[in-house]
Design an enzyme around this catalytic site. Structure first.
Site, PDB file in Angstrom:
ATOM      1  N   HIS A 118       8.642  -2.626  11.129  1.00  0.00           N
ATOM      2  CA  HIS A 118       9.167  -1.258  11.130  1.00  0.00           C
ATOM      3  C   HIS A 118       9.139  -0.664  12.536  1.00  0.00           C
ATOM      4  O   HIS A 118      10.044   0.045  12.945  1.00  0.00           O
ATOM      5  CB  HIS A 118       8.347  -0.402  10.170  1.00  0.00           C
ATOM      6  CG  HIS A 118       9.118   0.743   9.641  1.00  0.00           C
ATOM      7  ND1 HIS A 118       9.997   0.629   8.591  1.00  0.00           N
ATOM      8  CD2 HIS A 118       9.187   2.025  10.041  1.00  0.00           C
ATOM      9  CE1 HIS A 118      10.556   1.784   8.376  1.00  0.00           C
ATOM     10  NE2 HIS A 118      10.082   2.661   9.232  1.00  0.00           N
ATOM     11  N   ARG A 137      19.129   4.651   5.349  1.00  0.00           N
ATOM     12  CA  ARG A 137      17.872   4.413   4.625  1.00  0.00           C
ATOM     13  C   ARG A 137      17.362   5.740   4.078  1.00  0.00           C
ATOM     14  O   ARG A 137      17.282   6.715   4.825  1.00  0.00           O
ATOM     15  CB  ARG A 137      16.810   3.840   5.572  1.00  0.00           C
ATOM     16  CG  ARG A 137      17.183   2.542   6.233  1.00  0.00           C
ATOM     17  CD  ARG A 137      15.978   2.017   7.029  1.00  0.00           C
ATOM     18  NE  ARG A 137      16.282   0.732   7.625  1.00  0.00           N
ATOM     19  CZ  ARG A 137      16.745   0.572   8.862  1.00  0.00           C
ATOM     20  NH1 ARG A 137      16.931   1.621   9.633  1.00  0.00           N
ATOM     21  NH2 ARG A 137      16.988  -0.628   9.313  1.00  0.00           N
ATOM     22  N   ARG A 182      22.020   3.732   1.085  1.00  0.00           N
ATOM     23  CA  ARG A 182      21.303   2.732   0.295  1.00  0.00           C
ATOM     24  C   ARG A 182      20.352   3.466  -0.639  1.00  0.00           C
ATOM     25  O   ARG A 182      19.572   4.315  -0.187  1.00  0.00           O
ATOM     26  CB  ARG A 182      20.496   1.804   1.215  1.00  0.00           C
ATOM     27  CG  ARG A 182      19.694   0.757   0.425  1.00  0.00           C
ATOM     28  CD  ARG A 182      18.935  -0.179   1.341  1.00  0.00           C
ATOM     29  NE  ARG A 182      17.824   0.509   2.007  1.00  0.00           N
ATOM     30  CZ  ARG A 182      17.077  -0.058   2.963  1.00  0.00           C
ATOM     31  NH1 ARG A 182      17.347  -1.284   3.375  1.00  0.00           N
ATOM     32  NH2 ARG A 182      16.092   0.608   3.516  1.00  0.00           N
ATOM     33  N   GLU A 238      20.382  -9.707  -0.141  1.00  0.00           N
ATOM     34  CA  GLU A 238      19.171  -9.967   0.646  1.00  0.00           C
ATOM     35  C   GLU A 238      18.201 -10.875  -0.105  1.00  0.00           C
ATOM     36  O   GLU A 238      17.141 -11.201   0.398  1.00  0.00           O
ATOM     37  CB  GLU A 238      18.496  -8.650   1.051  1.00  0.00           C
ATOM     38  CG  GLU A 238      18.309  -7.666  -0.082  1.00  0.00           C
ATOM     39  CD  GLU A 238      17.834  -6.296   0.397  1.00  0.00           C
ATOM     40  OE1 GLU A 238      17.359  -6.186   1.538  1.00  0.00           O
ATOM     41  OE2 GLU A 238      17.934  -5.333  -0.391  1.00  0.00           O
ATOM     42  N   ASN A 291      17.325  -9.323   7.315  1.00  0.00           N
ATOM     43  CA  ASN A 291      15.860  -9.388   7.478  1.00  0.00           C
ATOM     44  C   ASN A 291      15.198  -9.948   6.227  1.00  0.00           C
ATOM     45  O   ASN A 291      14.388 -10.873   6.291  1.00  0.00           O
ATOM     46  CB  ASN A 291      15.272  -8.003   7.746  1.00  0.00           C
ATOM     47  CG  ASN A 291      15.799  -7.399   9.028  1.00  0.00           C
ATOM     48  OD1 ASN A 291      16.563  -8.043   9.736  1.00  0.00           O
ATOM     49  ND2 ASN A 291      15.396  -6.185   9.327  1.00  0.00           N
ATOM     50  N   ASP A 292      15.537  -9.369   5.087  1.00  0.00           N
ATOM     51  CA  ASP A 292      14.940  -9.853   3.846  1.00  0.00           C
ATOM     52  C   ASP A 292      15.522 -11.192   3.430  1.00  0.00           C
ATOM     53  O   ASP A 292      14.807 -12.047   2.915  1.00  0.00           O
ATOM     54  CB  ASP A 292      15.119  -8.821   2.724  1.00  0.00           C
ATOM     55  CG  ASP A 292      13.996  -7.796   2.730  1.00  0.00           C
ATOM     56  OD1 ASP A 292      12.879  -8.156   3.171  1.00  0.00           O
ATOM     57  OD2 ASP A 292      14.220  -6.650   2.309  1.00  0.00           O
ATOM     58  N   ARG A 344       7.735 -11.628   7.164  1.00  0.00           N
ATOM     59  CA  ARG A 344       8.232 -11.186   8.473  1.00  0.00           C
ATOM     60  C   ARG A 344       7.247 -10.292   9.210  1.00  0.00           C
ATOM     61  O   ARG A 344       7.417 -10.015  10.388  1.00  0.00           O
ATOM     62  CB  ARG A 344       9.590 -10.517   8.346  1.00  0.00           C
ATOM     63  CG  ARG A 344       9.648  -9.293   7.466  1.00  0.00           C
ATOM     64  CD  ARG A 344      11.104  -8.855   7.391  1.00  0.00           C
ATOM     65  NE  ARG A 344      11.369  -7.959   6.299  1.00  0.00           N
ATOM     66  CZ  ARG A 344      11.664  -6.677   6.445  1.00  0.00           C
ATOM     67  NH1 ARG A 344      11.659  -6.141   7.633  1.00  0.00           N
ATOM     68  NH2 ARG A 344      11.944  -5.937   5.408  1.00  0.00           N
ATOM     69  N   CYS A 361      23.740  -5.792   7.773  1.00  0.00           N
ATOM     70  CA  CYS A 361      23.018  -4.622   8.257  1.00  0.00           C
ATOM     71  C   CYS A 361      21.587  -4.969   8.672  1.00  0.00           C
ATOM     72  O   CYS A 361      20.735  -4.105   8.741  1.00  0.00           O
ATOM     73  CB  CYS A 361      23.027  -3.502   7.218  1.00  0.00           C
ATOM     74  SG  CYS A 361      22.114  -3.881   5.730  1.00  0.00           S
TER      75      CYS A 361
END
Lengths: 87, 594
Positions: B199, B306, B342, B441, B464-465, B475, B512
């Site tokens: 993050h 987000r 989202r 994802e 990422n996921d 991660r 994304c």
């Protein structure tokens, strides 16, 4: 009220660091007398763990105890006995 | 009591956000005594002193309780460490000083106490004695307890009082702390743990400041106020640099500023390859304060909005009205460009106090994102109503996170249908045709992309996921960083599969995740036929420059070749070498691949 002052050599293994510092303060707090500990130029309250720790007295170091109050004599005796313990 | 003289020290970590910054270090974990100064009146002095005494008494009985409990359960020896705590609380020097200063300085008990304590801790920390150093930790610990009593449940990391330009150094930065750090003059971030997708990295990128993470023991090797240089391009930190090093980095920084100048020049031109293929570059977005950065970047919309921050740092849940107003404002500001909202993606590493959720063994495989929304349907409905209402005011699109297949998609759409019907019944305006998409994802979603594509309007690949779940690599675990490979053949194949399924069904597909902001990987993605990229606004100029420097036909060929290779390492080496051959100055601003 008697005021006694005495120079004492610290013999406890860890000087007046760590656990001995805490024990010293615990003993000092049993007495009503004011207790001042001096090492070279520095002077701190003997009933304060912060003070004693800041003094940073090592084993073999000479400190002066000034005790002032009703129970000065027994306080000094008790503290001196503690500082003389080498174990 | 002499502190060691400071020599230049270089620490290597993971390059998580690019750029160069220099300034004084601010150790977050040791800043528990940031207490705002509050002046008091004469007649408040006895009240403050009484409050102080009370908090000391409370803390004492608290510690006595812990001590008794430990003595009973573990034994007397272990409980003795609390004697030192109790001694500090009974310390006459400390207590007298605080009381005297409350009266003489006329400030609140918590402020005076924190100041006095800070001084003691500083003295202790500078004494070369392991025992006393440990005691300073005790004193901090006690101080925190006393302050908690004095200040109630107020947060101790009080970012509102941060002043001046600082480099945040922390073991880790929680998402909620990160959110609180917006709008502060932060020069950069350094953390012991975490990698490129933590993050902290995302926050740093959206603030446009460098971050070096995964430094392992930075918090032990960097002291407060140490001057540090962060090189976010190379993942290097220089602590207490020599004058020569400082000069060197000033030059580097000036060079970077020139790059930014070039980026400004291409702000309003499209992301178009030299042979005419266009991609749309959009921005990831989280907080209102980021909007100017989004508009400055030349983004063609918000590709990932987000919504978790609505739910963080508060004790209640956000209302429909509150969410609606904010979604509407963003939709209007961005109009006619799209805003892709989202739906709530909580769980995993993001938790909120307003939802008392049970702890799970493996949160990333637990009740997160859409799964949580399908359980907590009222929260979900509230958000859907807010999004639908905002859709009447701009180009609003919506997508569900963590969909694993058509089953969950249908369940979510079923709820959406009900919400729409109720809005219709009440005569509340919304866009009947608001596009609804899914995040790809989870590998299962990529494998069923052909089925999902029949039931949605667009795909957004959350790399990422997708990488984390495909490669089974946590991660946030910096030890696993070497296994987190965006170029891994499995990842590239899933992406190719998803893009092809989308195009077969005639829908658009974007990425994304962080992959979109890596120029090398962006070439592969575009070569595979990707339609849009969403990334932190600060990355947009760089990616636009990359896209504008090459031919689409070359990208397609490179992607084809890259997908034949066996390892992520091979893919990256091949791509970098080929890109350099085709476009010699492609990496001119990229320290790692130059």
């Amino acid at each position: 009220m008697p005021r006694i002052e005495k120079k004492i050599v610290v013999k406890t293994k860890q000087g007046l660091h760590a656990r001995p510092a805490a024990m010293f303060v615990q003993i000092a707090n049993k007495y009503s007398s004011a207790i001042v500990v001096r090492r070279d130029e520095e002077e701190v309250n003997g009933k304060s763990i912060m003070g004693i720790l800041m003094l940073g007295a090592d084993k073999g170091c000479e400190i002066a105890l000034a005790v002032d109050g009703q129970d000065a004599e027994s306080a000094l005796m008790d503290l001196e006995a503690f500082l003389g313990k080498e174990e | 009591m002499v502190k060691k003289s400071k020599a230049e020290l270089v620490i290597k970590g993971i390059a998580a956000a690019s750029g160069i910054a220099a300034g004084p270090a601010f150790l977050l974990d040791q800043q528990d005594f940031v207490v705002p100064e509050r002046a008091i009146l004469d007649d408040e002095i006895p009240i403050e002193i009484a409050r102080f005494e009370e908090s000391i008494a409370h803390t004492k009985s608290e510690i006595q309780d812990i001590k008794d409990k430990i003595a009973k359960e573990v034994g007397g020896q272990e409980s003795q460490i609390f004697d030192a705590h109790l001694l500090v609380l009974e310390d006459c020097m400390l207590i007298d000083e605080v009381k005297k200063k409350i009266a003489s300085e006329k400030a609140s008990a918590e402020y005076i106490f924190s100041q006095v304590l800070k001084r003691y801790i500083e003295i202790f920390e500078n004494i070369e004695d392991a025992y006393i150093k440990e005691r300073s930790a005790d004193v901090s610990d006690i101080g925190r307890r006393v302050l908690k009593h004095l200040m109630g449940e107020t947060r101790l990391h009080d970012f509102d009082t941060l002043l001046g330009d600082i480099v945040i150094v922390a073991h880790d930065i929680s998402p909620s702390d990160a959110v609180s750090m917006y709008n502060k003059s932060i020069l950069g971030f350094l953390t012991d743990i975490g990698g490129q997708t933590a993050h902290t990295a995302i926050i740093a990128k959206s603030l446009g400041v460098p971050a070096v993470l995964g430094l392992k023991d930075a918090t032990l090797r960097i002291s407060n106020q140490d001057y540090v240089i962060i090189d976010g391009r190379k993942g290097v930190v220089i602590v207490n640099p020599t004058e020569e090093t400082k000069r060197l980095y000033e030059k580097e920084k000036a060079k970077l500023a020139l790059v930014e100048g070039e980026y400004v020049n291409i702000k309003d031109v499209p992301a178009e390859t030299t042979d005419g293929r266009r991609a749309s570059l959009m921005a990831n977005f989280e907080l209102h304060g980021e909007l100017p950065a989004v508009l400055r970047s030349g983004a063609e919309g918000i590709g990932l909005y987000r919504t978790e921050f609505f739910y963080m740092n508060r004790i209640d849940l956000p209302s429909e009205e509150e969410q609606f107003q904010e979604y509407r404002r963003i939709a209007e500001e961005m109009s006619p460009n799209p805003v892709v909202i989202r739906t709530l993606d909580l769980g995993g590493d993001k938790f909120v106090s307003s939802l008392q959720l049970p702890r799970e063994m493996v949160p990333f495989l637990g009740s997160r994102a859409i799964r949580l929304c399908l359980e907590e349907q009222e929260i979900f409905r509230t958000q859907l109503r807010a999004i639908l209402r905002a859709s009447a005011y701009g180009n609003v699109m919506m997508m569900y996170p963590m969909i694993a297949g058509p089953g969950e998609l249908r369940a979510a759409n079923g709820i959406l249908k009900g919400v729409k019907q109720r809005l219709r019944d009440k005569g509340i305006a919304f866009n009947e045709n608001m596009p609804v998409g899914v995040m790809i994802e989870v590998p299962a979603a990529a494998m069923t992309a052909d089925l999902l594509a029949q039931e949605v309007n667009f795909f957004s690949i959350g790399t990422n996921d997708l990488i984390q779940y495909t490669l089974a690599v946590d991660r946030a675990n910096e030890k696993m960083a070497q296994f987190y490979e965006p170029g891994h053949p499995a990842v590239l194949r899933l992406i190719r599969r998803t893009i092809n399924a989308a195009h077969d069904a005639g829908i658009r597909v974007g990425v994304c995740g962080e992959m979109a902001s890596d120029p090398t990987l962006a070439v592969i993605l575009l070569g595979l036929g990707l339609d849009s990229f969403s990334m932190s606004p600060t990355s947009i100029p760089q990616i636009k420059r990359a896209i504008r420097s090459m031919k689409f036909s070359d990208m397609e060929e490179l992607a084809r070749q890259a997908l034949k290779l066996s390892t992520g390492q091979e893919v990256l080496e091949f791509m970098v070498a080929e890109i350099k051959r085709l476009v010699p100055d492609f990496y001119i601003y990229d320290a790692q691949n130059k």
